[in-house]
Design a protein around this motif. Sequence first.
Motif, short mmCIF file in Angstrom:
data_model
loop_
_atom_site.label_atom_id
_atom_site.label_comp_id
_atom_site.label_asym_id
_atom_site.label_seq_id
_atom_site.Cartn_x
_atom_site.Cartn_y
_atom_site.Cartn_z
N UNK A 142 -95.30 96.35 -34.34
CA UNK A 142 -94.22 95.57 -34.14
C UNK A 142 -93.36 95.71 -35.60
N UNK A 143 -94.28 95.59 -36.71
CA UNK A 143 -93.48 95.85 -38.04
C UNK A 143 -92.57 96.97 -38.32
N UNK A 144 -93.26 98.23 -37.84
CA UNK A 144 -92.67 99.25 -37.98
C UNK A 144 -91.38 99.52 -36.97
N UNK A 145 -91.61 99.25 -35.96
CA UNK A 145 -90.11 98.97 -35.00
C UNK A 145 -89.05 98.27 -35.55
N UNK A 146 -89.52 97.20 -36.41
CA UNK A 146 -88.53 96.18 -36.85
C UNK A 146 -87.97 96.63 -38.14
N UNK A 147 -88.45 97.73 -38.93
CA UNK A 147 -88.14 98.06 -40.19
C UNK A 147 -86.80 98.46 -40.35
N UNK A 148 -86.16 98.12 -41.25
CA UNK A 148 -84.67 98.45 -41.56
C UNK A 148 -84.69 100.09 -42.42
N UNK A 149 -84.92 100.73 -41.38
CA UNK A 149 -85.00 102.28 -41.86
C UNK A 149 -83.83 102.72 -42.83
N UNK A 150 -82.61 102.40 -42.55
CA UNK A 150 -81.39 102.93 -43.28
C UNK A 150 -81.63 102.32 -44.70
N UNK A 151 -82.08 101.03 -44.96
CA UNK A 151 -82.27 100.34 -46.19
C UNK A 151 -83.32 101.15 -46.93
N UNK A 152 -84.66 101.41 -46.06
CA UNK A 152 -85.60 102.12 -46.98
C UNK A 152 -85.20 103.44 -47.36
N UNK A 153 -84.64 104.13 -46.31
CA UNK A 153 -84.21 105.51 -46.74
C UNK A 153 -83.27 105.38 -47.89
N UNK A 154 -82.37 104.63 -47.92
CA UNK A 154 -81.57 104.47 -49.09
C UNK A 154 -82.19 104.37 -50.58
N UNK A 155 -83.11 103.60 -50.33
CA UNK A 155 -83.93 103.37 -51.82
C UNK A 155 -84.35 104.92 -52.17
N UNK A 156 -85.21 105.50 -51.16
CA UNK A 156 -85.71 106.74 -51.59
C UNK A 156 -84.68 107.67 -51.65
N UNK A 157 -83.43 107.76 -51.19
CA UNK A 157 -82.64 108.83 -51.41
C UNK A 157 -81.87 108.72 -52.88
N UNK A 158 -82.03 107.39 -53.44
CA UNK A 158 -81.37 107.23 -54.65
C UNK A 158 -82.27 108.05 -55.81
N UNK A 159 -83.65 108.04 -55.29
CA UNK A 159 -84.50 108.77 -56.28
C UNK A 159 -84.33 110.09 -56.17
N UNK A 160 -84.33 110.59 -55.00
CA UNK A 160 -84.15 111.95 -54.58
C UNK A 160 -83.12 112.68 -55.14
N UNK A 161 -81.94 111.95 -55.22
CA UNK A 161 -80.72 112.39 -55.91
C UNK A 161 -80.82 112.55 -57.31
N UNK A 162 -81.46 111.60 -57.93
CA UNK A 162 -81.79 111.83 -59.36
C UNK A 162 -82.86 112.89 -59.76
N UNK A 163 -83.65 113.09 -58.98
CA UNK A 163 -84.61 114.19 -58.99
C UNK A 163 -83.85 115.62 -58.92
N UNK A 164 -82.84 115.90 -57.94
CA UNK A 164 -82.07 116.60 -57.77
C UNK A 164 -81.18 117.16 -58.97
N UNK A 165 -80.87 116.11 -59.70
CA UNK A 165 -79.85 116.17 -60.77
C UNK A 165 -80.81 116.74 -61.72
N UNK A 166 -82.04 116.20 -62.02
CA UNK A 166 -82.75 116.78 -63.14
C UNK A 166 -83.35 118.26 -62.92
N UNK A 167 -83.51 118.35 -61.69
CA UNK A 167 -84.04 120.18 -61.33
C UNK A 167 -82.98 121.06 -61.63
N UNK A 168 -81.66 120.49 -61.13
CA UNK A 168 -80.31 121.50 -61.35
C UNK A 168 -79.87 121.40 -62.52
N UNK A 169 -80.34 120.55 -63.29
CA UNK A 169 -79.42 120.43 -64.62
C UNK A 169 -79.29 121.62 -65.36
#
Length: 273
Positions: A142-169
């Motif tokens: 029930x908890x998994x179904x009710x998860x706000x996936x876009x919100x959680x993905x957004x938090x993760x994506x912000x960090x992955x974007x930063x990692x991408x910038x660091x790798x490609x610098x």
Amino acid sequence: MPEGLVANCSSCFGLCCVALPFAASADFAISKDGGQPCPNLLADFRCGIHTTLRERGFPGCTVFDCFGAGQKVSQVTFAGHDWRSVPGSAKQMFQVFPVMRQLHELLWYLTEALALDAAQPVRERIAALIEETEKITFAAAEAIIELDVPAHRGKVNAVLLRVSELVRAGTGGRNRRGADLIGAKLRNANLRGASLRGALLIGADLRGADLRLADLIGADLRDADLTGADLTGSIFLTQSQVNAARGDASTTLPPALTRPAHWKRAPSGKRRR
């Protein structure tokens, strides 16, 4: 990668063959609705045409990757009780599976990011997100179904974007995020350090292209020709993306990925890099 992020079909109740819909196309020979078992699914949850999927018109099945979500839902969330023996669980199980698949995909990216030397400045944040995401995957259905996936993905994506910038610098790579490069002529192109996040590279000619340190998260590589391309150090590239592309023994892949069996051999006399 951790074993739990690698699909183990023998421990899954054929969830990708039931829960997900698909339409008749170049990827699938037939159409079916979500929740409807594929006619090729056997009683023991194995695929009846697994060894001939491409020949039978189901290449879409060969490029799908649940990142281990199937066995997690089957053996953990539903404690080994399959949707056939407990029919009342089917609807809920089929709702949980696509959410779990997204969570496991995020864990794949975060785990890769954690291992990158360039990610040192954000390593604590990455580790915290891995812990948070893993905790969610062990929650009740029930908890998994009710998860706000876009919100959680957004938090993760912000960090992955930063990692991408660091790798490609310092690479001078161009930002081609979300670019429409369908069928693009990019043979021997210098794409080192480029951001190709979400780029449409369907059918693109990438033979001999330099894709070292490129960010390929979400890039659509269906039928892209990677023959002789160098993807050394490229980040956030998944096995399903590689499986959807074309290449040969001269294509250089990141060590975590394997060369698809359907890829052609390198031309005679051409040395594998």
